[in-house]
Scaffold this motif. Structure first.
Motif, PDB file in Angstrom:
ATOM      1  N   MET A   1       0.842  -1.190   0.000  1.00  0.00           N
ATOM      2  CA  MET A   1       0.000   0.000   0.000  1.00  0.00           C
ATOM      3  C   MET A   1       0.886   1.252   0.000  1.00  0.00           C
ATOM      4  N   SER A   2       0.473   2.218  -0.741  1.00  0.00           N
ATOM      5  CA  SER A   2       1.232   3.454  -0.872  1.00  0.00           C
ATOM      6  C   SER A   2       1.053   4.341   0.356  1.00  0.00           C
ATOM      7  N   ASP A   3       2.123   5.024   0.724  1.00  0.00           N
ATOM      8  CA  ASP A   3       2.041   5.984   1.830  1.00  0.00           C
ATOM      9  C   ASP A   3       1.242   7.220   1.440  1.00  0.00           C
ATOM     10  N   GLU A   4       0.995   7.405   0.148  1.00  0.00           N
ATOM     11  CA  GLU A   4       0.228   8.557  -0.336  1.00  0.00           C
ATOM     12  C   GLU A   4      -1.156   8.624   0.315  1.00  0.00           C
TER      13      GLU A   4
ATOM     14  N   LEU B   1      -2.045   8.077   3.181  1.00  0.00           N
ATOM     15  CA  LEU B   1      -2.028   8.596   4.552  1.00  0.00           C
ATOM     16  C   LEU B   1      -1.448  10.003   4.658  1.00  0.00           C
ATOM     17  N   LYS B   2      -1.265  10.671   3.544  1.00  0.00           N
ATOM     18  CA  LYS B   2      -0.783  12.056   3.588  1.00  0.00           C
ATOM     19  C   LYS B   2      -1.887  12.947   4.161  1.00  0.00           C
TER      20      LYS B   2
ATOM     21  N   GLN C   1      -6.403  13.959   3.107  1.00  0.00           N
ATOM     22  CA  GLN C   1      -7.507  13.498   3.947  1.00  0.00           C
ATOM     23  C   GLN C   1      -8.663  14.494   3.899  1.00  0.00           C
TER      24      GLN C   1
END
Length: 149
Positions: free
Chosen positions: A1-4, A6-7, A11
């Motif tokens: 899963m990309s960290d993108e 959770l930026k 949100q």
């Protein structure tokens, strides 16, 4: 899963939260003249639309439970904005009505929505679409949250 995913800036909840805080800051000086808080202003908006409303209906309109609403209404009554009385037809119901002071504030508050949006870089069409989208989202979330109770 990309960290993108959770930026922070990606949100929606953060955008809503931060925008709400900034919007509430803009309300503060406008409401100072009336000596009311933002939640009290919202209650007055409902009562200016329909005076003599039950606490239950007011809570429903504001998406507030009685534990949050009752202390606020008590403070508003202490400052002579509203009056709370038991219903003649059903003593379990408490009816909220505006006082003369509460009705008079309607005219003073009429300029608030316009002043609030001054210098906000959103055109009227975008603003109306945003309101419609947010209300749709609010109703959907509320429905889902009440199903889970």
């Amino acid at each position: 899963m990309s960290d993108e995913i959770l930026k922070l800036e990606d949100q929606l909840c953060f955008s809503l939260y931060a925008t709400t805080r900034e919007m509430t800051k803009r309300y503060r000086p406008l409401l100072e003249d009336l000596q009311i808080t933002y939640p009290q202003y919202l209650a007055l908006l409902v009562l200016w639309e329909k005076d003599a409303i039950s606490v239950k209906e007011l809570g429903h309109r504001l998406y507030l439970d009685s534990g949050t609403l009752t202390p606020m209404l008590k403070r508003m009554e202490e400052h002579d904005w509203i009056k709370r009385e038991r219903s003649d037809q059903d003593e379990r119901k408490v009816i909220v009505t505006l006082t003369e002071k509460g009705r008079a504030a309607h005219e003073k508050a009429a300029c608030i929505p316009t002043k609030l949006l001054e210098n906000v870089d959103v055109d009227p069409e975008e603003f109306e679409q945003l309101k419609r989208t947010l209300m749709k989202m609010l109703n959907s979330l509320h429905e889902q949250n009440t199903k889970g109770l």
